[in-house]
Design a protein around this motif. Structure first.
Motif, PDB file in Angstrom:
ATOM      1  N   ASP A  86       0.943  -1.181   0.118  1.00 25.25           N
ATOM      2  CA  ASP A  86       0.031  -0.120  -0.020  1.00 25.25           C
ATOM      3  C   ASP A  86       0.694   1.325   0.062  1.00 25.25           C
ATOM      4  N   LYS A  94       0.568   4.219  -0.340  1.00 22.93           N
ATOM      5  CA  LYS A  94      -0.195   5.565   0.293  1.00 22.93           C
ATOM      6  C   LYS A  94       0.222   5.781   1.673  1.00 22.93           C
ATOM      7  N   LEU A  95       0.811   4.766   2.364  1.00 25.40           N
ATOM      8  CA  LEU A  95       1.196   4.611   3.707  1.00 25.40           C
ATOM      9  C   LEU A  95       2.562   5.268   4.115  1.00 25.40           C
ATOM     10  N   PRO A 131       5.676   0.021   2.043  1.00 24.93           N
ATOM     11  CA  PRO A 131       4.776  -0.370   3.140  1.00 24.93           C
ATOM     12  C   PRO A 131       3.596  -1.382   2.833  1.00 24.93           C
ATOM     13  N   SER A 190       1.165  -2.481   5.651  1.00 26.63           N
ATOM     14  CA  SER A 190      -0.107  -2.186   6.170  1.00 26.63           C
ATOM     15  C   SER A 190       0.440  -1.310   7.354  1.00 26.63           C
ATOM     16  N   LYS A 191      -0.803  -0.638   8.111  1.00 25.35           N
ATOM     17  CA  LYS A 191      -0.528   0.020   9.357  1.00 25.35           C
ATOM     18  C   LYS A 191      -1.862  -0.064  10.483  1.00 25.35           C
ATOM     19  N   THR A 192      -1.602  -0.663  11.534  1.00 25.28           N
ATOM     20  CA  THR A 192      -2.568  -1.050  12.404  1.00 25.28           C
ATOM     21  C   THR A 192      -1.928  -0.671  13.707  1.00 25.28           C
ATOM     22  N   LEU A 240       3.596   0.265  11.866  1.00 30.00           N
ATOM     23  CA  LEU A 240       3.701   0.394  10.368  1.00 30.00           C
ATOM     24  C   LEU A 240       4.337  -0.759   9.821  1.00 30.00           C
ATOM     25  N   CYS A 285       5.916   6.545  14.052  1.00 31.15           N
ATOM     26  CA  CYS A 285       5.350   5.413  14.222  1.00 31.15           C
ATOM     27  C   CYS A 285       6.283   4.374  14.733  1.00 31.15           C
ATOM     28  N   SER A 287       3.110  11.997   2.020  1.00 35.76           N
ATOM     29  CA  SER A 287       1.814  11.642   3.004  1.00 35.76           C
ATOM     30  C   SER A 287       1.518  12.702   4.077  1.00 35.76           C
ATOM     31  N   SER A 322       1.828  12.083   6.996  1.00 33.55           N
ATOM     32  CA  SER A 322       2.781  11.698   8.070  1.00 33.55           C
ATOM     33  C   SER A 322       3.948  12.593   8.023  1.00 33.55           C
TER      34      SER A 322
END
Length: 400
Positions: A78, A80-81, A94, A96-98, A102, A124, A152, A154
């Motif tokens: 992804d 966009k992260l 990247p 995923s981010k949960t 990250l 993060c 982004s 961030s």
């Protein structure tokens, strides 16, 4: 619980049938003095393919092997992260981010410095999986057209700030900036950016903030525990408005760029009044600005919490309580001289003691202590203050 012993890379490659013990021994003998890692030498000699090496490294470090040539893995990326510039510069991807964590694809499990930098820049925690550098590069090159071109959210830099700066730069970078900057809607993104830089540094327990113009951008660095960390690189067109805003906040002459200047900023951050000592110094690519963060709580943490060994702390306490003598605290900027001295004064600051200080500058204000700010321009030098001090019959004198 017994600590699990990590297998050596050579052992894992032998177990996987990739190389023989003889080939490993021969390569190890060649590695002495070469400065190269075992994996590099094995690949250079053609004994190991990059993917076999990556699989072995993943097993060695207990990481997931991420085969980007397989759709079930590549489809999970992804873009966009993470800002596109970070992806291209460091070859990370990247996933995923949960819950603020990250998941990133990296190619070197031993590059701990990069992981620290990414945690800082992306604000993060980072979990990693492993893929080969070749596969990551191929994916990045292939995704170049589809990947977003701007940073982004961030990142410190946002698209709205870029557009605002473009408009303000059209008016003229060298125009005189006055208090109307706070009311100018087009300057609002720059104000927010400067506030974000400062607040993030305070929350991150940085001791100072460095704004450093370079040939093609403006580097933002935070010093944490004595080590400078690059936070971000702002576009060059932001240099003038960012420096102007910080100088305005510090109360120094915005139009003067030829000589060093010093100022101060006082801000409320998370309900605490924080002082910033600001230094602007002319440099080759523009003024370098450093904001020294002065926290009121940092000088009242107590001697016990400064990290002294027990015997050193006992000796320190005996020395500062002697009725006469001189006690010297020396060291480079940021080493803790002021914190150590003020922590000592905090212990000695009692109604029956007269304490006077001569400081340049006065970094922290203490109730019950007579603090004098040096002002060379009017003749209020250390020498002049010291002569006056001695007529005040002090018990304790601090020269800082």
């Amino acid at each position: 619980m017994a600590r699990k012993i990590r297998k050596k890379l050579g052992e894992l490659l032998i177990e996987a049938g990739v190389i023989t013990p003889a080939q490993l021994e021969s390569t190890l003998s060649q590695s002495k003095g070469s400065g190269k890692r075992l994996g590099e030498l094995l690949m250079d000699s053609g004994l190991v393919k990059e993917e076999d090496l990556t699989k072995a490294l993943a097993e060695q470090y207990g990481m997931e092997y991420f085969n980007l040539e397989r759709p079930e893995f590549s489809s999970r990326i992804d873009m966009k992260l993470v800002p596109d510039e970070i992806v291209k510069k460091h070859y990370v991807l990247p996933v995923s981010k949960t819950a603020g964590r990250l998941k990133l694809v990296v190619h070197d499990p031993m590059d701990l410095e990069l992981l620290d930098l990414l945690r800082f820049r992306l604000n993060c925690e980072v979990d990693t999986v492993l893929a080969s550098r070749t596969q990551i590069k191929k994916f990045v090159d292939g995704a170049g057209g589809a990947a977003k071109s701007q940073l982004s959210t961030s990142s410190l830099v946002t698209d709205s700030i870029d557009k605002s700066v473009d408009r303000s730069m059209d008016k003229s970078v060298d125009r005189s900036v006055d208090s109307s900057i706070d009311q100018d809607a087009e300057e609002a993104p720059i104000i927010r950016l400067c506030q974000r830089i400062i607040i993030e540094a305070v929350r991150g327990r940085a001791s100072d903030i460095h704004i450093e113009p370079k040939k093609d951008g403006v580097v933002v660095r935070y010093r944490i525990d004595g080590v400078c960390h690059v936070r971000d690189t702002l576009p060059k067109k932001m240099q003038a408005p960012v420096l102007a805003r910080l100088k305005l906040m510090a109360g120094v002459n915005i139009s003067e760029r030829r000589i060093p200047q010093d100022g101060r900023i006082k801000l409320m951050v998370d309900g605490t009044a924080i002082d910033f000592r600001v230094s602007a110094c002319p440099a080759y690519h523009g003024e370098s600005i450093v904001l020294r963060i002065l926290r009121p709580d940092s000088v009242r943490i107590g001697l016990v919490n400064l990290g002294f060994e027990a015997d050193q702390l006992d000796g320190f306490n005996r020395i500062i309580r002697r009725p006469n003598g001189i006690f010297l605290v020396t060291g480079p900027t940021g080493s803790g001289k002021t914190t150590t001295l003020y922590s000592a004064l905090d212990i000695l600051n009692r109604p029956d003691k007269k304490i006077i200080t001569a400081e340049d500058p006065v970094e922290y204000n203490f109730n019950g202590i007579n603090q004098v700010q040096v002002r060379e321009a009017i003749g209020l030098t250390f020498g002049a203050i010291l002569r006056s001090m001695l007529r005040q019959a002090p018990n304790i004198v601090l020269i800082g």
